[in-house]
Design a protein around this motif. Structure first.
Motif, mmCIF file in Angstrom:
data_model
loop_
_atom_site.group_PDB
_atom_site.id
_atom_site.type_symbol
_atom_site.label_atom_id
_atom_site.label_comp_id
_atom_site.label_asym_id
_atom_site.label_seq_id
_atom_site.Cartn_x
_atom_site.Cartn_y
_atom_site.Cartn_z
ATOM 1 N N THR A 38 11.623 -9.463 0.971
ATOM 2 C CA THR A 38 11.778 -8.182 0.596
ATOM 3 C C THR A 38 11.329 -7.509 -1.253
ATOM 4 O OG1 THR A 38 13.995 -8.221 1.970
ATOM 5 C CG2 THR A 38 13.576 -6.522 0.368
ATOM 6 N N TRP A 39 11.214 -8.579 -1.511
ATOM 7 C CA TRP A 39 10.867 -8.431 -3.241
ATOM 8 C C TRP A 39 9.110 -8.595 -3.421
ATOM 9 C CZ3 TRP A 39 11.149 -12.338 -7.099
ATOM 10 C CH2 TRP A 39 10.424 -11.940 -8.449
ATOM 11 N N ARG A 40 8.695 -9.109 -2.547
ATOM 12 C CA ARG A 40 7.356 -9.260 -2.288
ATOM 13 C C ARG A 40 6.973 -7.885 -1.405
ATOM 14 N NH1 ARG A 40 3.401 -8.655 1.151
ATOM 15 N NH2 ARG A 40 1.742 -10.081 1.433
ATOM 16 N N ASN A 41 7.598 -7.825 -0.647
ATOM 17 C CA ASN A 41 7.115 -6.132 -0.050
ATOM 18 C C ASN A 41 7.251 -5.259 -1.061
ATOM 19 O OD1 ASN A 41 6.186 -7.997 2.283
ATOM 20 N ND2 ASN A 41 8.120 -7.339 3.329
ATOM 21 N N GLU A 42 8.269 -5.025 -2.133
ATOM 22 C CA GLU A 42 8.479 -3.770 -2.439
ATOM 23 C C GLU A 42 7.279 -3.764 -3.480
ATOM 24 O OE1 GLU A 42 12.551 -4.169 -3.903
ATOM 25 O OE2 GLU A 42 13.558 -3.303 -1.704
ATOM 26 N N MET A 43 6.985 -5.301 -3.922
ATOM 27 C CA MET A 43 6.548 -5.656 -5.290
ATOM 28 C C MET A 43 4.948 -4.771 -4.992
ATOM 29 S SD MET A 43 5.177 -8.565 -7.330
ATOM 30 C CE MET A 43 6.940 -9.604 -7.400
ATOM 31 N N ALA A 44 4.177 -5.058 -2.781
ATOM 32 C CA ALA A 44 3.341 -4.073 -3.121
ATOM 33 C C ALA A 44 3.301 -2.975 -2.574
ATOM 34 C CB ALA A 44 3.047 -5.567 -1.653
ATOM 35 N N ASP A 45 4.307 -2.438 -2.536
ATOM 36 C CA ASP A 45 4.278 -0.844 -2.075
ATOM 37 C C ASP A 45 4.471 -0.421 -3.203
ATOM 38 O OD1 ASP A 45 4.231 -1.272 1.026
ATOM 39 O OD2 ASP A 45 6.846 -1.004 0.862
ATOM 40 N N THR A 46 5.295 -1.286 -4.340
ATOM 41 C CA THR A 46 5.350 -0.288 -5.417
ATOM 42 C C THR A 46 3.690 -0.258 -6.435
ATOM 43 O OG1 THR A 46 7.480 -0.747 -6.193
ATOM 44 C CG2 THR A 46 6.734 -0.737 -8.076
ATOM 45 N N SER A 47 3.082 -1.394 -6.192
ATOM 46 C CA SER A 47 1.484 -1.372 -6.608
ATOM 47 C C SER A 47 0.760 -0.584 -6.264
ATOM 48 C CB SER A 47 1.428 -3.453 -6.481
ATOM 49 O OG SER A 47 2.243 -4.203 -7.583
ATOM 50 N N GLU A 48 0.605 -0.474 -5.165
ATOM 51 C CA GLU A 48 0.193 0.288 -4.724
ATOM 52 C C GLU A 48 -0.072 1.870 -5.065
ATOM 53 O OE1 GLU A 48 -2.708 2.302 -2.133
ATOM 54 O OE2 GLU A 48 -2.543 -0.170 -2.067
ATOM 55 N N LYS A 49 1.461 2.265 -5.224
ATOM 56 C CA LYS A 49 1.692 3.991 -5.367
ATOM 57 C C LYS A 49 1.456 3.803 -7.154
ATOM 58 C CE LYS A 49 6.068 4.916 -6.710
ATOM 59 N NZ LYS A 49 7.739 5.027 -6.755
ATOM 60 N N ASN A 50 1.558 3.241 -7.926
ATOM 61 C CA ASN A 50 1.596 3.082 -8.966
ATOM 62 C C ASN A 50 -0.050 3.063 -9.016
ATOM 63 O OD1 ASN A 50 4.832 3.369 -9.675
ATOM 64 N ND2 ASN A 50 4.981 1.636 -9.346
ATOM 65 N N GLY A 51 -0.326 2.008 -8.591
ATOM 66 C CA GLY A 51 -2.038 1.332 -9.229
ATOM 67 C C GLY A 51 -2.824 2.749 -8.626
ATOM 68 N N LYS A 52 -2.675 3.326 -7.982
ATOM 69 C CA LYS A 52 -3.648 4.537 -7.291
ATOM 70 C C LYS A 52 -3.242 5.764 -8.150
ATOM 71 C CE LYS A 52 -2.749 5.148 -2.854
ATOM 72 N NZ LYS A 52 -2.548 5.441 -1.449
ATOM 73 N N ARG A 53 -1.346 5.819 -8.818
ATOM 74 C CA ARG A 53 -1.648 6.823 -9.512
ATOM 75 C C ARG A 53 -2.519 6.480 -11.411
ATOM 76 N NH1 ARG A 53 2.025 7.093 -13.305
ATOM 77 N NH2 ARG A 53 3.320 5.295 -11.875
#
Length: 169
Positions: A38-53
């Motif tokens: 769960t942590w790993r998937n949340e980290m990936a989602d957060t990195s995707e969202k914030n990385g693009k921004r």
């Protein structure tokens, strides 16, 4: 779902019956791996969202300053590398646990293969990774702080590159 910033697929953990473990141990292992997944998937989602921004904002700032696109490209590469390293580290830790648990008599099997896999955490080098992991076994916060320090060093290197590139010769 893969995105433009970080190409990472979600990882699911499906609890399996592990022979030779008590119900308590099995439940504890399943809970640990489920939490890490769960942590790993949340980290990936957060990195995707914030990385693009963040990259979009950096691109706008670099354009306003008249800096070349290579600066944003270098920053994007650093950010992707940092995020990818975190996710690969989580994957490697989960893989090591899962491989150990697949062994016959997982509870009593020698952990040497598992330790070998954990000694080479991505991005930290064999010795630094193992030292960080050993400390992390005693203090998980310290382990993740070591990862954060390495990330901050990467950021500092990127900003040093920016400041050198932005100055006239």
């Amino acid at each position: 779902m893969p995105g433009d910033f970080l190409e990472v697929q979600p990882r699911d953990f499906n609890p399996k019956a592990i022979t030779g473990l008590s119900n308590e141990a099995r439940e504890a292992v399943n809970a640990a791996l489920r939490a890490m997944s769960t942590w790993r998937n949340e980290m990936a989602d957060t990195s995707e969202k914030n990385g693009k921004r963040v990259v979009e904002k950096m691109a706008a700032a670099a354009a306003a300053l008249g800096w070349p696109e290579q600066i944003v490209d270098a920053a994007r590469t650093q950010l992707q590398s940092i995020a990818g390293t975190q996710i690969r580290t989580m994957d490697q830790m989960m893989d090591a646990w899962e491989e150990q648990l697949k062994l016959p008599g997982a509870k009593t099997a020698s952990p040497s293969a598992m330790l070998s896999r954990l000694k080479a955490l991505p991005g930290l080098g064999p010795t630094a990774g193992w030292d960080a992991f050993q400390k992390g076994a005693m203090n998980p916060l310290q382990f993740w702080m070591q990862l954060a320090e390495n990330s901050q060093k990467a950021w500092a290197d990127a900003f040093a590159l920016w400041s050198k590139t932005g100055k006239p010769n």
